[in-house]
Enzyme design. Structure first.
Site, PDB file in Angstrom:
ATOM      1  N   LYS A  13       1.019  -1.060   0.078  1.00 45.83           N
ATOM      2  CA  LYS A  13      -0.180   0.210   0.259  1.00 45.83           C
ATOM      3  C   LYS A  13       1.113   0.796  -0.179  1.00 45.83           C
ATOM      4  O   LYS A  13       0.356   2.565  -1.033  1.00 45.83           O
ATOM      5  CB  LYS A  13      -1.086   0.084   1.388  1.00 45.83           C
ATOM      6  CG  LYS A  13      -1.941  -1.029   1.275  1.00 45.83           C
ATOM      7  CD  LYS A  13      -3.451  -1.180   2.729  1.00 45.83           C
ATOM      8  CE  LYS A  13      -1.803  -1.061   3.540  1.00 45.83           C
ATOM      9  NZ  LYS A  13      -1.566  -2.251   4.409  1.00 45.83           N
ATOM     10  N   ARG A  88     -10.443   0.575   8.320  1.00 45.39           N
ATOM     11  CA  ARG A  88     -10.177  -0.437   8.627  1.00 45.39           C
ATOM     12  C   ARG A  88     -10.957  -1.138   9.408  1.00 45.39           C
ATOM     13  O   ARG A  88     -10.897  -2.588   9.427  1.00 45.39           O
ATOM     14  CB  ARG A  88      -8.670  -0.576   9.820  1.00 45.39           C
ATOM     15  CG  ARG A  88      -7.239  -0.677   8.725  1.00 45.39           C
ATOM     16  CD  ARG A  88      -6.115  -0.719   9.214  1.00 45.39           C
ATOM     17  NE  ARG A  88      -5.136   0.360   9.213  1.00 45.39           N
ATOM     18  CZ  ARG A  88      -3.383  -0.351   8.898  1.00 45.39           C
ATOM     19  NH1 ARG A  88      -3.329  -1.563   9.498  1.00 45.39           N
ATOM     20  NH2 ARG A  88      -2.947   0.348   7.908  1.00 45.39           N
ATOM     21  N   ARG A 127      11.608  -5.707   4.747  1.00 44.52           N
ATOM     22  CA  ARG A 127      11.601  -3.783   5.055  1.00 44.52           C
ATOM     23  C   ARG A 127      12.122  -3.162   5.923  1.00 44.52           C
ATOM     24  O   ARG A 127      12.182  -3.551   6.878  1.00 44.52           O
ATOM     25  CB  ARG A 127      10.038  -3.885   5.017  1.00 44.52           C
ATOM     26  CG  ARG A 127       9.775  -2.222   5.373  1.00 44.52           C
ATOM     27  CD  ARG A 127       8.339  -1.899   5.223  1.00 44.52           C
ATOM     28  NE  ARG A 127       7.216  -2.545   6.626  1.00 44.52           N
ATOM     29  CZ  ARG A 127       6.053  -2.535   5.933  1.00 44.52           C
ATOM     30  NH1 ARG A 127       5.862  -1.839   5.539  1.00 44.52           N
ATOM     31  NH2 ARG A 127       5.835  -3.036   7.359  1.00 44.52           N
ATOM     32  N   ARG A 160      10.937  -0.817  10.766  1.00 43.08           N
ATOM     33  CA  ARG A 160       9.799  -1.154  12.048  1.00 43.08           C
ATOM     34  C   ARG A 160       9.639  -2.095  13.356  1.00 43.08           C
ATOM     35  O   ARG A 160       9.697  -2.836  13.612  1.00 43.08           O
ATOM     36  CB  ARG A 160       8.862  -1.068  11.636  1.00 43.08           C
ATOM     37  CG  ARG A 160       8.352   0.413  10.606  1.00 43.08           C
ATOM     38  CD  ARG A 160       7.329   0.581   9.801  1.00 43.08           C
ATOM     39  NE  ARG A 160       6.120   0.017  10.245  1.00 43.08           N
ATOM     40  CZ  ARG A 160       4.864  -0.098   9.270  1.00 43.08           C
ATOM     41  NH1 ARG A 160       4.481   0.082   8.779  1.00 43.08           N
ATOM     42  NH2 ARG A 160       4.134  -1.128   9.981  1.00 43.08           N
ATOM     43  N   ARG A 171      -1.094  -8.732  13.200  1.00 40.17           N
ATOM     44  CA  ARG A 171      -1.544  -7.395  11.663  1.00 40.17           C
ATOM     45  C   ARG A 171      -2.554  -8.339  10.955  1.00 40.17           C
ATOM     46  O   ARG A 171      -3.650  -7.935  10.829  1.00 40.17           O
ATOM     47  CB  ARG A 171       0.008  -6.630  11.353  1.00 40.17           C
ATOM     48  CG  ARG A 171       0.554  -5.663  12.532  1.00 40.17           C
ATOM     49  CD  ARG A 171       1.746  -5.427  12.009  1.00 40.17           C
ATOM     50  NE  ARG A 171       1.324  -5.056  11.119  1.00 40.17           N
ATOM     51  CZ  ARG A 171       2.611  -4.726  10.473  1.00 40.17           C
ATOM     52  NH1 ARG A 171       4.030  -4.884  10.828  1.00 40.17           N
ATOM     53  NH2 ARG A 171       2.915  -4.110   9.429  1.00 40.17           N
TER      54      ARG A 171
END
Ligand code: AP5
Ligand code: MG
Length: 221
Positions: A13, A88, A127, A160, A171
């Site tokens: 996203k 969400r 990431r 992160r 998640r």
């Protein structure tokens, strides 16, 4: 043009929102980036959301609704917006509909990036992000020119804190339990279009650009 990018954690996203917002001159509103900025600044809000984010749970609706909707472009501004990571839950989706209507706007498109769960853990653990510009990299798929350094800012890239395998699984559970039902909500409104998020980032971008361009054309922008 006002649109939402929907999809599981790690679907791409943020990667696509940054490129699409630039291509179509839309304001990129990432709920996760907003919350991380509050945390970096050490605000009371940042402290309130820490435990939810670090455990992989959704932040309560009343908090996130206030944070994101206060950033919507006002009625007098020409720019449309690209919402990334919001809504969400159905409560958030309803509050967005109302806020857009109050600003004389409406939602034109919900673009869903589809990626299977088994790919997501690898994407997320690899990431790295830029703490200055929120730029997104992947150590293998989309590495920076110089290892560990942001191409734009020259800042040291960071991992992160919620990008561990255990938190990603939480998640994903939050996504399937609370966010996935939004597919039905938006399909009923005729707004949902899916894009295959399993192609290369450039191929996903080409596909998304066509979908957004076609929708803009249809509404006469
Ligand atoms: P948020 O920051 O929104 O995280 P997320 O939804 O879990 O999504 P991610 O940012 O992890 O993934 P992404 O889809 O943006 O993928 P990316 O482009 O980075 O939210 C964090 C937390 O904040 C939540 O857990 C919650 O606590 C809270 N929160 C936020 N919004 C909320 C809300 N509305 N309500 C309640 N709580 C909220 O890509 C991932 C990786 O894959 C990158 O390394 C990238 O380089 C790579 N990649 C991207 N595309 C490709 C591709 N096509 N092929 C290969 N690799 C790719
Ligand atoms: Mg993101």
């Amino acid at each position: 043009m006002n649109m939402v990018l929907l999809g599981p954690p790690g679907a791409g996203k943020g990667t696509q929102a940054q490129r699409l917002a630039k291509a179509f001159d839309l304001r990129h509103l990432s709920s996760g980036d907003m919350l991380r900025a509050e945390r970096r600044a050490g605000t009371a809000l940042g402290k309130r959301v820490e435990s939810y984010m670090d455990s992989g749970a959704l932040v309560p609706d009343d908090i996130i609704i206030e944070v994101v909707l206060s950033q919507l472009p006002s009625e007098s501004e020409a720019a449309g917006c690209m919402l990334d990571g919001f809504p969400r839950t159905e409560t958030q989706a309803e509050s967005l509909d109302k806020a857009l209507a109050d600003a004389g706007r409406k939602l034109d498109l919900v673009l869903e990036l589809t990626v299977p769960d088994d790919v997501i853990v690898e994407r997320i653990t690899g990431r790295r992000i830029c703490p200055k510009c929120d730029g997104v990299y992947h150590i293998r798929h989309t590495p920076p020119k110089k290892a560990g350094v942001c191409d734009r800012e020259g800042a040291e890239l960071v991992h992160r804190p919620d990008d561990t395998e255990a938190v990603v699984r939480q998640r994903l559970a939050a996504y399937h339990g609370q966010t996935k039902p939004l597919e039905v909500y938006y399909r009923r409104k005729g707004l949902l279009v899916e894009a295959d998020g399993m192609q290369s980032p450039d191929a996903v971008f080409a596909c998304c650009r066509k979908i957004v361009g076609d929708r803009m054309h249809r509404r006469g922008d």
